[in-house]
Enzyme design. Structure first.
Site, PDB file in Angstrom:
ATOM      1  N   TYR A   1       0.863  -0.823   0.028  1.00 43.88           N
ATOM      2  CA  TYR A   1       0.017   0.006   0.301  1.00 43.88           C
ATOM      3  C   TYR A   1       0.607   1.276  -0.351  1.00 43.88           C
ATOM      4  CZ  TYR A   1      -3.585   3.426   2.165  1.00 43.88           C
ATOM      5  OH  TYR A   1      -3.489   4.712   2.165  1.00 43.88           O
TER       6      TYR A   1
ATOM      7  N   GLU B   1     -11.147   5.897   5.908  1.00 40.18           N
ATOM      8  CA  GLU B   1     -10.611   6.437   6.522  1.00 40.18           C
ATOM      9  C   GLU B   1     -10.972   6.932   7.684  1.00 40.18           C
ATOM     10  OE1 GLU B   1      -7.319   7.885   7.351  1.00 40.18           O
ATOM     11  OE2 GLU B   1      -5.902   7.296   5.597  1.00 40.18           O
TER      12      GLU B   1
ATOM     13  N   TRP C   1      -4.110   1.447  10.428  1.00 36.25           N
ATOM     14  CA  TRP C   1      -4.770   1.522   9.138  1.00 36.25           C
ATOM     15  C   TRP C   1      -4.422   0.524   9.110  1.00 36.25           C
ATOM     16  CZ3 TRP C   1      -7.741   3.906   5.743  1.00 36.25           C
ATOM     17  CH2 TRP C   1      -7.368   3.438   4.409  1.00 36.25           C
TER      18      TRP C   1
END
Length: 187
Positions: A21, A43, A51
């Site tokens: 990512y 988010e 995350w």
């Protein structure tokens, strides 16, 4: 000649999915309205979590939320919310699920009014990527505070200044790659 390992931001090194990512997405400017919206929703789900948790469930989120199609999500009813609350592939937080439905309404209202989400948020962010020193990474900035306020005024939820800043980093409005990270000068 010796092979040198890639140096990336420290948060991305411990997990192969996080590294992928980081290397391909984080900090790359996104100008697609629908993708910007998807990342904003993710988010919001990340609030209070890592995350990594969200990234490892991203495919589950995409499946559960009809590939983040706002026109589909806006039609979700109480039964769909209840079904989502049972889905182990996502974060099962009713307030975040309901905020996603409301955020779909807000996104569609902008589109119906002829406002392009991407143009609007990038204008709020100054139109170009802000490159910071990558050492002193704040939780929020005056720009993310203004972004948060503007998003809330449009009806978006789970878009506080800290979430807005993390989103701005993710979608390339802010470049906070570490000074020695190989991606710092690439994005």
């Amino acid at each position: 000649m010796t092979d040198h390992p890639l140096i990336r931001c420290a948060w991305a090194d411990a997990d192969p999915l996080m590294a992928a990512y980081h290397d391909a997405e984080w900090g790359v400017p996104v100008r697609d309205s629908r993708m910007l919206w998807e990342m904003l929703v993710l988010e919001g789900f990340q609030a209070g979590l890592s995350w990594r948790t969200i990234l490892h469930r991203r495919d589950g989120f995409r499946a559960a939320f009809d590939q983040f199609d706002p026109a589909m999500i806006v039609c979700y009813d109480a039964a769909k919310v209840d079904a989502l609350m049972q889905d182990p592939g996502i974060i099962r937080a009713r307030a975040k699920i309901e905020a996603t439905i409301g955020n779909a309404r807000a996104w569609l209202a902008m589109a119906d009014a002829g406002e392009d989400f991407a143009d609007w948020v990038w204008q709020l962010a100054g139109g170009t990527t802000q490159t910071n020193d990558g050492v002193h990474v704040p939780a929020s900035t005056p720009v993310s505070e203004a972004m948060s306020k503007a998003l809330k005024a449009k009806g978006f939820k789970f878009v506080g200044p800290t979430i807005a800043y993390a989103w701005m980093q993710a979608v390339g409005m802010v470049n906070d790659h570490a000074p020695d990270c190989f991606r710092r000068h690439e994005v």
